[in-house]
Design an enzyme around this catalytic site. Sequence first.
Site, PDB file in Angstrom:
ATOM      1  N   GLY A 147       0.802  -1.211   0.000  1.00 20.11           N
ATOM      2  CA  GLY A 147       0.000   0.000   0.000  1.00 20.11           C
ATOM      3  C   GLY A 147       0.838   1.266   0.000  1.00 20.11           C
ATOM      4  N   VAL A 174       4.242   3.704  -1.487  1.00 18.19           N
ATOM      5  CA  VAL A 174       4.656   4.178  -2.802  1.00 18.19           C
ATOM      6  C   VAL A 174       5.722   3.280  -3.428  1.00 18.19           C
ATOM      7  CG1 VAL A 174       6.403   5.773  -1.869  1.00 18.19           C
ATOM      8  CG2 VAL A 174       5.374   6.227  -4.111  1.00 18.19           C
ATOM      9  N   MET A 218      -0.174  -9.191   1.820  1.00 16.40           N
ATOM     10  CA  MET A 218      -0.148 -10.278   2.796  1.00 16.40           C
ATOM     11  C   MET A 218      -0.918  -9.870   4.048  1.00 16.40           C
ATOM     12  SD  MET A 218       3.817 -11.431   2.357  1.00 16.40           S
ATOM     13  CE  MET A 218       4.370  -9.743   2.445  1.00 16.40           C
ATOM     14  N   CYS A 221      10.747 -11.511   9.047  1.00 18.77           N
ATOM     15  CA  CYS A 221       9.590 -11.400   8.157  1.00 18.77           C
ATOM     16  C   CYS A 221      10.022 -11.528   6.699  1.00 18.77           C
ATOM     17  CB  CYS A 221       8.876 -10.073   8.394  1.00 18.77           C
ATOM     18  SG  CYS A 221       7.357  -9.866   7.442  1.00 18.77           S
ATOM     19  N   CYS A 223       5.680  -2.905  12.529  1.00 20.68           N
ATOM     20  CA  CYS A 223       4.281  -2.829  12.095  1.00 20.68           C
ATOM     21  C   CYS A 223       3.302  -3.367  13.124  1.00 20.68           C
ATOM     22  CB  CYS A 223       4.104  -3.563  10.766  1.00 20.68           C
ATOM     23  SG  CYS A 223       4.358  -5.352  10.855  1.00 20.68           S
TER      24      CYS A 223
END
Length: 358
Positions: free
Chosen positions: A11, A13, A34, A101, A198
């Site tokens: 999501g 740029v 994901m 990750c 996140c």
Amino acid sequence: MAKKVVVGMSGGVDSSVAAYLLKEQGYEVIGVTMQIWQDDAQENPDGCCGISAVDDARRVADALGIRYYVMNFKKEFRENVIDYFIREYKNGRTPNPCIACNRYVKWESLLQRSLEIGADYIATGHYARIVQLPNGRYAIKNSVTAAKDQTYALYNLTQDQLTRTLMPVGEFSKDEIREIAKKAGLPVAAKPDSQEICFVPDNNYAGFIERETGEKEKKGNFVDLDGNVLGEHQGISHYTIGQRKGLGISLGKRTFVTEIRTGTNEVVLGDNEDLFGKKVYANNINFMGIEDISDEIRGVAKIRYNHSGDTCRIKRIGEDEIEITFDKPQRAATPGQAAVIYSEDGIVLGGGTIFPLK
């Protein structure tokens, strides 16, 4: 027939422009976000894979005229990132969840699912480049912009993963990427970059661990280098090597965390100069640009994401352990963080996880 590439779209740029560039290059592009959040209450509005990220990525996919899907990776993210993050902090180490990750979710799991739907490659919006070296091996190379370089967090990728990965953003600066997005009419051209981990949007790692485990952390003692008790700490997951602020103790001078002793539940405090040393040890080694280390080699190593890197010697000291000896003392080498080795021209040779050698 056009090669098919699945682009991991956060999501933001960078990944949006990656999808645009690859479509312009003639690939059949499929956008995938994901889904990693364990429940909607956790969702970080500024995070890379939350609900708002799906909305933004879908709008970009519509603008580009590409297929777009949301894939559920909750289980993989829980096991390989969140559980690892909690376990490392409880063991007195400071993990880098983005590295975990990248290796186990964004690559291992996403790549497998992408191959299952017939894709030839996966792609991301990382600021890094993939090169094949004269020795035949594939490696990550520094992006053209040092300000946004993300190679440190990618050192753990495997040869198979690298051969199936595209990173088109690494050839551009951030300003150039935003300009490309603007000219292409992408709806996220001016979207700010996400900063925090996140899944911990408030940056309160200790609070997150307590909520996830349901366990109140055990308090213990602050001690000096000689073991003298200085006061009480709130639990070892509140602290990291080199920390000065938020200690909750005043000793009349600038004081830093120099060691975390899980066996005795002690946090050692000392002076800034106590944090410097030339030797760093790492295990869980992943070689990338080289197959192995037999003789001592020279290179440049980084011991944290925002470390500029410094020249050093590297040698193997065990089956899965290396010793890095810097030419100059380095500050606050932190167990749990990665030590990443580069060649002088910015090729990732490999890396591992920092551990204390007693």
